[in-house]
Design an enzyme around this catalytic site. Structure first.
Site, PDB file in Angstrom:
ATOM      1  N   PHE A  11      23.466 -82.387   4.663  1.00 11.55           N
ATOM      2  CA  PHE A  11      24.404 -81.791   3.697  1.00 11.55           C
ATOM      3  C   PHE A  11      23.832 -81.724   2.273  1.00 11.55           C
ATOM      4  CE2 PHE A  11      28.095 -83.537   0.977  1.00 11.55           C
ATOM      5  CZ  PHE A  11      28.418 -82.297   0.469  1.00 11.55           C
ATOM      6  N   ILE A  12      23.552 -82.874   1.684  1.00  8.71           N
ATOM      7  CA  ILE A  12      23.115 -82.853   0.272  1.00  8.71           C
ATOM      8  C   ILE A  12      21.684 -82.329   0.183  1.00  8.71           C
ATOM      9  CG2 ILE A  12      22.892 -84.192  -1.863  1.00  8.71           C
ATOM     10  CD1 ILE A  12      24.821 -86.241  -0.653  1.00  8.71           C
ATOM     11  N   ASP A  61      10.075 -87.877  11.834  1.00  9.57           N
ATOM     12  CA  ASP A  61      10.880 -89.063  11.561  1.00  9.57           C
ATOM     13  C   ASP A  61      10.287 -89.806  10.352  1.00  9.57           C
ATOM     14  OD1 ASP A  61      12.168 -91.553  11.695  1.00  9.57           O
ATOM     15  OD2 ASP A  61      12.150 -91.571  13.891  1.00  9.57           O
ATOM     16  N   ALA A  84      18.749 -90.250   5.993  1.00  6.03           N
ATOM     17  CA  ALA A  84      19.484 -91.487   6.301  1.00  6.03           C
ATOM     18  C   ALA A  84      20.502 -91.194   7.381  1.00  6.03           C
ATOM     19  CB  ALA A  84      20.212 -91.995   5.051  1.00  6.03           C
ATOM     20  N   THR A 126      23.625 -94.914  -3.021  1.00  4.31           N
ATOM     21  CA  THR A 126      25.052 -94.574  -2.998  1.00  4.31           C
ATOM     22  C   THR A 126      25.886 -95.596  -3.760  1.00  4.31           C
ATOM     23  OG1 THR A 126      26.969 -94.447  -1.502  1.00  4.31           O
ATOM     24  CG2 THR A 126      25.115 -95.731  -0.727  1.00  4.31           C
ATOM     25  N   ASP A 127      27.065 -95.173  -4.194  1.00  9.26           N
ATOM     26  CA  ASP A 127      27.966 -96.116  -4.876  1.00  9.26           C
ATOM     27  C   ASP A 127      28.474 -97.207  -3.923  1.00  9.26           C
ATOM     28  OD1 ASP A 127      29.725 -94.570  -3.361  1.00  9.26           O
ATOM     29  OD2 ASP A 127      31.129 -94.170  -5.001  1.00  9.26           O
ATOM     30  N   GLU A 128      28.379 -96.940  -2.597  1.00 11.08           N
ATOM     31  CA  GLU A 128      28.922 -97.917  -1.640  1.00 11.08           C
ATOM     32  C   GLU A 128      28.175 -99.248  -1.669  1.00 11.08           C
ATOM     33  OE1 GLU A 128      30.189 -96.711   2.162  1.00 11.08           O
ATOM     34  OE2 GLU A 128      30.938 -94.781   1.448  1.00 11.08           O
ATOM     35  N   TYR A 151      26.519 -99.527   7.185  1.00  8.80           N
ATOM     36  CA  TYR A 151      25.896 -98.413   6.451  1.00  8.80           C
ATOM     37  C   TYR A 151      25.535 -98.828   5.025  1.00  8.80           C
ATOM     38  CZ  TYR A 151      25.740 -94.393   3.301  1.00  8.80           C
ATOM     39  OH  TYR A 151      25.377 -93.518   2.299  1.00  8.80           O
ATOM     40  N   SER A 154      22.759-101.317   4.768  1.00  6.75           N
ATOM     41  CA  SER A 154      21.419-100.740   4.991  1.00  6.75           C
ATOM     42  C   SER A 154      20.954 -99.956   3.761  1.00  6.75           C
ATOM     43  CB  SER A 154      21.411 -99.852   6.246  1.00  6.75           C
ATOM     44  OG  SER A 154      22.145 -98.662   6.032  1.00  6.75           O
ATOM     45  N   LYS A 155      21.892 -99.277   3.097  1.00  3.33           N
ATOM     46  CA  LYS A 155      21.515 -98.539   1.878  1.00  3.33           C
ATOM     47  C   LYS A 155      21.175 -99.518   0.746  1.00  3.33           C
ATOM     48  CE  LYS A 155      21.580 -94.646   1.117  1.00  3.33           C
ATOM     49  NZ  LYS A 155      20.558 -93.558   1.282  1.00  3.33           N
TER      50      LYS A 155
HETATM   51  P1  NAD Z   1      23.644 -86.153   6.240  1.00  2.20           P
HETATM   52  O1  NAD Z   1      24.014 -87.105   7.321  1.00  2.20           O
HETATM   53  O2  NAD Z   1      24.401 -84.885   6.105  1.00  2.20           O
HETATM   54  O3  NAD Z   1      22.094 -85.764   6.363  1.00  2.20           O
HETATM   55  C1  NAD Z   1      21.113 -86.682   6.691  1.00  2.20           C
HETATM   56  C2  NAD Z   1      19.841 -85.921   7.043  1.00  2.20           C
HETATM   57  O4  NAD Z   1      18.799 -86.878   7.287  1.00  2.20           O
HETATM   58  C3  NAD Z   1      19.970 -85.074   8.311  1.00  2.20           C
HETATM   59  O5  NAD Z   1      19.383 -83.814   8.118  1.00  2.20           O
HETATM   60  C4  NAD Z   1      19.212 -85.870   9.354  1.00  2.20           C
HETATM   61  O6  NAD Z   1      18.642 -85.069  10.380  1.00  2.20           O
HETATM   62  C5  NAD Z   1      18.126 -86.537   8.482  1.00  2.20           C
HETATM   63  N1  NAD Z   1      17.604 -87.757   9.093  1.00  2.20           N
HETATM   64  C6  NAD Z   1      18.312 -88.794   9.615  1.00  2.20           C
HETATM   65  N2  NAD Z   1      17.484 -89.725  10.106  1.00  2.20           N
HETATM   66  C7  NAD Z   1      16.211 -89.270   9.874  1.00  2.20           C
HETATM   67  C8  NAD Z   1      14.921 -89.807  10.136  1.00  2.20           C
HETATM   68  N3  NAD Z   1      14.774 -90.980  10.753  1.00  2.20           N
HETATM   69  N4  NAD Z   1      13.847 -89.102   9.749  1.00  2.20           N
HETATM   70  C9  NAD Z   1      14.000 -87.894   9.125  1.00  2.20           C
HETATM   71  N5  NAD Z   1      15.180 -87.340   8.882  1.00  2.20           N
HETATM   72  C10 NAD Z   1      16.296 -88.025   9.247  1.00  2.20           C
HETATM   73  O7  NAD Z   1      23.705 -86.998   4.900  1.00  2.20           O
HETATM   74  P2  NAD Z   1      24.146 -86.559   3.424  1.00  2.20           P
HETATM   75  O8  NAD Z   1      25.606 -86.727   3.291  1.00  2.20           O
HETATM   76  O9  NAD Z   1      23.502 -85.272   3.079  1.00  2.20           O
HETATM   77  O10 NAD Z   1      23.462 -87.743   2.572  1.00  2.20           O
HETATM   78  C11 NAD Z   1      22.109 -87.632   2.161  1.00  2.20           C
HETATM   79  C12 NAD Z   1      21.705 -88.895   1.418  1.00  2.20           C
HETATM   80  O11 NAD Z   1      22.562 -89.069   0.292  1.00  2.20           O
HETATM   81  C13 NAD Z   1      21.835 -90.174   2.244  1.00  2.20           C
HETATM   82  O12 NAD Z   1      20.768 -91.006   1.916  1.00  2.20           O
HETATM   83  C14 NAD Z   1      23.153 -90.786   1.786  1.00  2.20           C
HETATM   84  O13 NAD Z   1      23.124 -92.184   1.924  1.00  2.20           O
HETATM   85  C15 NAD Z   1      23.152 -90.371   0.327  1.00  2.20           C
HETATM   86  N6  NAD Z   1      24.482 -90.215  -0.296  1.00  2.20           N
HETATM   87  C16 NAD Z   1      25.445 -89.464   0.302  1.00  2.20           C
HETATM   88  C17 NAD Z   1      26.671 -89.276  -0.333  1.00  2.20           C
HETATM   89  C18 NAD Z   1      27.752 -88.434   0.292  1.00  2.20           C
HETATM   90  O14 NAD Z   1      28.859 -88.393  -0.235  1.00  2.20           O
HETATM   91  N7  NAD Z   1      27.507 -87.700   1.373  1.00  2.20           N
HETATM   92  C19 NAD Z   1      26.910 -89.893  -1.571  1.00  2.20           C
HETATM   93  C20 NAD Z   1      25.891 -90.684  -2.152  1.00  2.20           C
HETATM   94  C21 NAD Z   1      24.685 -90.819  -1.511  1.00  2.20           C
HETATM   95  O1  DAU Z   2      30.682 -92.984  -1.643  1.00  2.00           O
HETATM   96  C1  DAU Z   2      29.535 -92.350  -1.158  1.00  2.00           C
HETATM   97  C2  DAU Z   2      29.593 -92.314   0.350  1.00  2.00           C
HETATM   98  O2  DAU Z   2      30.606 -91.367   0.685  1.00  2.00           O
HETATM   99  C3  DAU Z   2      28.267 -91.958   0.992  1.00  2.00           C
HETATM  100  O3  DAU Z   2      27.334 -92.964   0.715  1.00  2.00           O
HETATM  101  C4  DAU Z   2      28.429 -91.801   2.515  1.00  2.00           C
HETATM  102  O4  DAU Z   2      27.214 -91.341   3.089  1.00  2.00           O
HETATM  103  C5  DAU Z   2      29.520 -90.768   2.779  1.00  2.00           C
HETATM  104  O5  DAU Z   2      29.753 -90.667   4.173  1.00  2.00           O
HETATM  105  C6  DAU Z   2      30.816 -91.170   2.063  1.00  2.00           C
HETATM  106  O6  DAU Z   2      31.376 -92.377   2.662  1.00  2.00           O
HETATM  107  P1  DAU Z   2      32.940 -92.563   2.872  1.00  2.00           P
HETATM  108  O7  DAU Z   2      33.182 -93.560   3.933  1.00  2.00           O
HETATM  109  O8  DAU Z   2      33.622 -92.765   1.567  1.00  2.00           O
HETATM  110  O9  DAU Z   2      33.292 -91.060   3.360  1.00  2.00           O
HETATM  111  P2  DAU Z   2      34.255 -90.537   4.524  1.00  2.00           P
HETATM  112  O10 DAU Z   2      34.324 -89.045   4.376  1.00  2.00           O
HETATM  113  O11 DAU Z   2      33.901 -91.083   5.855  1.00  2.00           O
HETATM  114  O12 DAU Z   2      35.672 -91.150   4.112  1.00  2.00           O
HETATM  115  C7  DAU Z   2      36.250 -90.895   2.849  1.00  2.00           C
HETATM  116  C8  DAU Z   2      37.572 -91.635   2.800  1.00  2.00           C
HETATM  117  O13 DAU Z   2      38.463 -91.041   3.749  1.00  2.00           O
HETATM  118  C9  DAU Z   2      37.457 -93.098   3.196  1.00  2.00           C
HETATM  119  O14 DAU Z   2      38.374 -93.840   2.424  1.00  2.00           O
HETATM  120  C10 DAU Z   2      37.879 -93.110   4.659  1.00  2.00           C
HETATM  121  C11 DAU Z   2      38.891 -91.991   4.730  1.00  2.00           C
HETATM  122  N1  DAU Z   2      38.945 -91.263   6.022  1.00  2.00           N
HETATM  123  C12 DAU Z   2      37.781 -90.784   6.545  1.00  2.00           C
HETATM  124  C13 DAU Z   2      37.780 -90.100   7.742  1.00  2.00           C
HETATM  125  C14 DAU Z   2      36.503 -89.583   8.356  1.00  2.00           C
HETATM  126  C15 DAU Z   2      40.162 -91.039   6.632  1.00  2.00           C
HETATM  127  O15 DAU Z   2      41.227 -91.442   6.135  1.00  2.00           O
HETATM  128  N2  DAU Z   2      40.166 -90.336   7.812  1.00  2.00           N
HETATM  129  C16 DAU Z   2      39.025 -89.873   8.404  1.00  2.00           C
HETATM  130  O16 DAU Z   2      39.110 -89.272   9.511  1.00  2.00           O
END
Ligand code: NAD
Ligand code: DAU
Length: 345
Positions: A11-12, A61, A84, A126-128, A151, A154-155
């Site tokens: 995604f990102i 990988d 990740a 991540t903020d988590e 999760y 690990s981050k």
């Molecule tokens: P995502 O799950 O959409 O994408 C992860 C990507 O990494 C995928 O394309 C997957 O194929 C690839 N990947 C996974 N394992 C791999 C490996 N072993 N080798 C190579 N590629 C691999 O994740 P996202 O939501 O785009 O998040 C991207 C990064 O940003 C992550 O590190 C996540 O922790 C961080 N992040 C995400 C959010 C959020 O809200 N989504 C917020 C803060 C930080």
């Molecule tokens: O804060 C940054 C993080 O945000 C990233 O590091 C993670 O990669 C990303 O997945 C995201 O984590 P969250 O757990 O916050 O996101 P998620 O979309 O899974 O959930 C957002 C909120 O919604 C959380 O409080 C859980 C709730 N939720 C989630 C799902 C999937 C529900 O209530 N119902 C659901 O079905």
């Protein structure tokens, strides 16, 4: 400038690759992605054709030392490390792959960067990692890390490895910690795209617990612009928080999304709101996140530009416009395509 992006098919990562290629004609991108269930070649459809010689995809990988070392040996100017396992609920079910990829993969990249003298490394954390807040206050970079899910643990481990390689080995790593992203190409297991696509399918909308957990929401383009700023100007060894200045309870956010969906579809919002179903809470569910991102504002001049109303408008419009994209994911058709495309490679 030659950039190695890991996880660029997620995604990102995909939003970042598109932004860099569009706005930085002097940059070429190598995208290393394993194509797990979350990685999707369709997220970068058209990029090869549009940006020709400036983009190269390598299926691989980040845990594979020879592959990673071979890439960095080719003279990479900077790494932006997204790859990740990213979904909290999956980490509760099975933590192993989170440790392997998020911790092990980051270690492999850091070692290779060290060996090959890579001049810049941006770690997308991540903020988590901070854990959960009470009703007041916001996360600051100098707070202790108290991750609560496999999760986030690990981050946090990866985030701290970056610190260690910088302090001990002098590797020029910069760490970013961002809040919840939303926008185009987000896998429909995450809250907003799950609710949006379920609503379009007339399926139940599962809200965990009382729905009053708070997250800070940032439009993905804002995050990507912040990462570019950090790539350009971030100081090695520093951590930068990024946030959307947009704290919302989940139930309020979902309501806003469904009302925007109803508006764009010309329907009654009640048709969608009535699909909300409160379900058993996520174990260890962090109650509240909020970000203090004064440091990046003051040092690097970055702040989020897209407010929630505008972000939700763009989000809904994008998913309505890209129905084939999310339906193929939900049906699993895209996985079949990869199997046939990559079998035996
Ligand atoms: P995502 O799950 O959409 O994408 C992860 C990507 O990494 C995928 O394309 C997957 O194929 C690839 N990947 C996974 N394992 C791999 C490996 N072993 N080798 C190579 N590629 C691999 O994740 P996202 O939501 O785009 O998040 C991207 C990064 O940003 C992550 O590190 C996540 O922790 C961080 N992040 C995400 C959010 C959020 O809200 N989504 C917020 C803060 C930080
Ligand atoms: O804060 C940054 C993080 O945000 C990233 O590091 C993670 O990669 C990303 O997945 C995201 O984590 P969250 O757990 O916050 O996101 P998620 O979309 O899974 O959930 C957002 C909120 O919604 C959380 O409080 C859980 C709730 N939720 C989630 C799902 C999937 C529900 O209530 N119902 C659901 O079905």
């Amino acid at each position: 400038m030659k950039l190695l992006v890991t996880g660029g098919c997620g995604f990102i990562g995909a939003n970042f690759v598109r932004l860099v290629l569009e706005e930085r004609p002097e940059v070429s991108v190598v995208n290393l992605d394993k194509l797990t269930y979350a990685g999707n070649l369709a997220n970068l459809a058209g990029v090869d054709e549009t940006y020709g010689g400036r983009y190269r995809f390598i299926r691989g990988d980040v845990c594979d030392e020879p592959v990673v070392d071979g890439l960095l040996a080719q003279g990479i100017d900077a790494v932006v490390h997204f790859a990740a396992e990213s979904h909290v609920d999956r980490s509760i079910e099975a933590a192993g792959v989170f440790i392997d990829t998020n911790v092990g993969g980051t270690r492999v990249l850091l070692d290779a960067a060290q060996r090959r003298g890579t001049p810049r490394f941006v770690m997308v954390s991540t903020d988590e990692v901070y854990g959960s807040l009470g009703p007041e206050g916001a996360f600051r970079e100098d707070m202790p890390l108290k991750p609560n899910s496999p999760y986030s643990a690990s981050k946090a481990a990866a985030d701290l490895l970056c610190r260690a390689y910088c302090v001990t080995n002098g590797l020029p790593v910069v760490v970013t910690r961002c809040s919840n992203n939303y926008g185009p190409y987000q896998f429909p297991e995450k809250l907003l795209p799950l609710m949006l696509t379920n609503a379009l399918e007339g399926a139940p909308l599962p809200v965990y617990g009382d729905g009053r957990n708070v997250r800070d929401w940032i439009y993905v383009e804002d995050h990507c612009r912040g990462l570019l700023r950090v790539l350009d100007k971030g100081r090695p060894g520093e951590v930068y928080n990024l946030g959307g200045a947009c704290e919302r309870e989940n139930i309020e956010l979902v309501g806003g999304l469904l009302r925007e969906l109803a508006r764009q579809k010309g329907q009654d919002a009640e048709d969608y709101l009535s699909l909300i179903s409160f379900v058993t809470d996520r174990p260890g569910h962090d109650r509240r996140y909020a970000m203090d991102f004064t440091k990046i504002e003051q040092e690097l001049g970055w702040s989020p530009q897209v407010d929630l109303a505008e972000g939700l408008r763009r989000l809904v419009a994008w998913y309505l416009d890209h129905e084939t994209w999310w339906r193929e994911i939900k049906s699993g058709a895209y996985r079949d395509y990869y199997r046939s495309m990559y079998e035996g490679r």
